[in-house]
Design a protein around this motif. Structure first.
Motif, mmCIF file in Angstrom:
data_model
loop_
_atom_site.group_PDB
_atom_site.id
_atom_site.type_symbol
_atom_site.label_atom_id
_atom_site.label_comp_id
_atom_site.label_asym_id
_atom_site.label_seq_id
_atom_site.Cartn_x
_atom_site.Cartn_y
_atom_site.Cartn_z
ATOM 1 N N ARG A 107 0.835 -1.196 0.000
ATOM 2 C CA ARG A 107 0.000 0.000 0.000
ATOM 3 C C ARG A 107 0.866 1.241 0.000
ATOM 4 N NH1 ARG A 107 -3.559 -1.880 4.262
ATOM 5 N NH2 ARG A 107 -5.374 -2.724 3.205
ATOM 6 N N SER A 108 0.235 2.360 -0.307
ATOM 7 C CA SER A 108 0.938 3.630 -0.103
ATOM 8 C C SER A 108 0.520 4.197 1.243
ATOM 9 C CB SER A 108 0.589 4.604 -1.219
ATOM 10 O OG SER A 108 -0.712 5.111 -1.032
ATOM 11 N N ARG A 109 1.408 4.980 1.822
ATOM 12 C CA ARG A 109 1.048 5.643 3.087
ATOM 13 C C ARG A 109 1.677 7.026 3.149
ATOM 14 N NH1 ARG A 109 4.333 3.887 8.442
ATOM 15 N NH2 ARG A 109 3.024 5.570 9.182
ATOM 16 N N ASP A 142 -1.072 7.765 -4.886
ATOM 17 C CA ASP A 142 -1.332 6.394 -4.417
ATOM 18 C C ASP A 142 -1.107 5.403 -5.569
ATOM 19 O OD1 ASP A 142 -2.409 4.288 -2.824
ATOM 20 O OD2 ASP A 142 -4.376 4.594 -3.741
ATOM 21 N N CYS A 169 1.860 2.599 -5.746
ATOM 22 C CA CYS A 169 1.495 1.178 -5.808
ATOM 23 C C CYS A 169 2.025 0.508 -7.076
ATOM 24 C CB CYS A 169 -0.021 1.016 -5.706
ATOM 25 S SG CYS A 169 -0.614 1.377 -4.036
ATOM 26 N N VAL A 186 4.328 10.769 0.177
ATOM 27 C CA VAL A 186 3.702 9.449 0.085
ATOM 28 C C VAL A 186 4.762 8.421 -0.329
ATOM 29 C CG1 VAL A 186 1.862 8.091 -1.027
ATOM 30 C CG2 VAL A 186 1.509 10.530 -0.594
ATOM 31 N N SER A 238 5.724 3.801 0.208
ATOM 32 C CA SER A 238 5.050 2.499 0.292
ATOM 33 C C SER A 238 5.184 1.881 1.684
ATOM 34 C CB SER A 238 5.613 1.539 -0.750
ATOM 35 O OG SER A 238 6.947 1.253 -0.432
ATOM 36 N N THR A 239 4.303 0.949 1.965
ATOM 37 C CA THR A 239 4.364 0.221 3.230
ATOM 38 C C THR A 239 3.813 -1.183 3.027
ATOM 39 O OG1 THR A 239 3.633 0.165 5.536
ATOM 40 C CG2 THR A 239 2.074 1.085 3.960
ATOM 41 N N CYS A 276 -1.340 -0.310 7.714
ATOM 42 C CA CYS A 276 -1.785 1.082 7.648
ATOM 43 C C CYS A 276 -1.662 1.598 6.209
ATOM 44 C CB CYS A 276 -0.941 1.929 8.580
ATOM 45 S SG CYS A 276 0.792 1.857 8.150
ATOM 46 N N GLY A 277 -2.079 2.843 5.988
ATOM 47 C CA GLY A 277 -1.875 3.476 4.694
ATOM 48 C C GLY A 277 -3.163 3.981 4.073
ATOM 49 N N ILE A 280 -7.855 6.697 5.214
ATOM 50 C CA ILE A 280 -6.476 6.356 5.589
ATOM 51 C C ILE A 280 -6.487 5.646 6.932
ATOM 52 C CG2 ILE A 280 -4.202 7.303 6.204
ATOM 53 C CD1 ILE A 280 -4.914 9.762 4.470
ATOM 54 N N TRP A 304 -4.085 5.421 9.757
ATOM 55 C CA TRP A 304 -2.852 6.189 10.036
ATOM 56 C C TRP A 304 -1.752 5.322 10.631
ATOM 57 C CZ3 TRP A 304 -2.338 10.678 7.825
ATOM 58 C CH2 TRP A 304 -1.190 11.425 8.125
#
Ligand code: UT7
Length: 324
Positions: free
Chosen positions: A2-4, A123, A127, A165, A167-168, A172-173, A322, A324
């Motif tokens: 995901r993006s965060r 985002d 991704c 922004v 990635s994770t 979360c995200g 989101i 967080w």
């Protein structure tokens, strides 16, 4: 993956324009403005201070919070309807100002929804492999105000907010964004002149057609309805209920819109982030400005669900969820 959001930042110009100042400019009163809008003051730029100046300051704070160097950015998106000049994009001025040499750069124009539209682009890019994307909402609304029109000039303000922004792989995200538009109502809020359909001329300036015109009351009703729909759509998509929202970070146009939306969805007022009293309507900057305040003052905590919702010219409306 995901993006965060890795870091937030914001910037408001120093000069404060109070309702008392506006009482000396148009036939209005502090009592009317506070009762009808909730706005007590707004910030306005100094002469020569442009959209990119505010955006760069907000971006530096977001980069510092994210602990990312500008040289690491892959893409810079500036959401704005009050860019420095028609050409080049304000994002390229920001890119140079930050020394973000390898970043691609472009502007996103979706009025008050610009930040959520740009965040959804960020985002998608993260991704699909971009490492770091900088998203800025920056507006200098004072430069498109007709300072003789009390219907609009009391409402808007200048400012900027930014997020980095990345990635994770954690839970979360950015969970989703939803974007909408209805061009049939494009003349509800618009700037009629100064663009290619009515290029700058003495006539345009004499009639102040380069300034924002708005049918406020009609806009108000549609804003309440579409913001409610946008929030319900956003949470339903994840099987969440309204009770799962820890923070609503809405576009700050009018306190009465925010109260009405909160009441209609049944969200307690203490879970709505509000700063319209201090900044007025800063268009694409309003959500990232409010988000940065809520993050920096410790309101928004890891694991919480943050819902963003916006409404504006176009018409456009949008939401984002989101974790967080
Ligand atoms: O960010 C993009 C989205 N924008 C919005 O969501 C804005 C939505 N609209 C609003 O926030 C509100 O409609 C306004 C704040 C713009 C206006 O409030 P309203 O309660 O809808 O007022 P109104 O337009 O119906 O006007 C009521 C009266 C009028 O006078 P009459 O015709 O009743 O004599 C206006 O001329 O208030 C008058 N008025 C003012 N009076 C003092 C309008 N502006 C002012 C003013 N000071 N600044």
């Amino acid at each position: 993956m995901r993006s965060r959001i890795l870091g937030t930042g914001s910037c408001a110009p120093q000069r404060v324009l109070t309702n008392a100042d506006l009482e000396r400019m148009v036939a209005t009163s502090d009592a009317w403005i506070v009762e009808r809008t909730g706005i007590r003051q707004r910030r306005v730029v100094a002469p020569g201070e442009a959209c990119s100046d505010l955006g760069i300051r907000a971006a530096r704070r977001a980069l510092a919070a994210a602990n990312i160097q500008s040289s690491e950015l892959d893409l810079i998106l500036v959401a704005t309807c009050t860019g420095d000049v028609p050409l080049p994009p304000t994002a390229s001025v920001v890119q140079h100002g930050l020394g973000a040499a390898k970043a691609a750069a472009c502007d996103v124009s979706a009025a008050c929804c610009g930040f959520i539209y740009a965040l959804s682009v960020a985002d998608a890019f993260v991704c699909t492999g971009y490492r770091y994307v900088l998203v800025i909402g920056s507006e200098v609304m004072s430069t498109v105000m007709d300072w003789t029109d009390r219907n609009t000039c009391v409402l808007f303000g200048d400012g900027a907010g930014a997020v980095v922004v990345g990635s994770t792989e954690a839970e979360c995200g950015i969970l989703s964004t939803h974007l909408h538009a209805d061009g049939r109502l494009s003349d509800l809020i618009h700037v009629p002149g100064g663009g290619s359909s009515l290029p700058p001329s003495e006539h345009v300036v004499a009639e102040r057609l380069q300034c924002v015109k708005m049918r406020g009351n009609e806009t108000f009703k549609i804003a309440v309805k579409t913001m409610e729909e946008a929030i319900r759509e956003a949470v339903a998509d994840h099987g969440f209920g309204i009770d799962d929202i820890d923070w609503l970070v809405p576009h700050q146009a009018n306190i009465r819109i925010l109260r009405a939306v909160g009441q209609r969805i049944g969200l307690p007022p203490e879970r709505v982030v509000i700063n319209v009293d201090r900044f007025g309507n800063t268009s694409a900057a309003s959500i990232p400005l409010a988000l940065d305040e809520a993050v920096r003052n410790g309101a928004v905590q890891p694991g919480q669900v943050v819902v963003m919702a916006a409404f504006g010219a176009g018409l456009t409306w949008a939401s984002g969820v989101i974790r967080w």
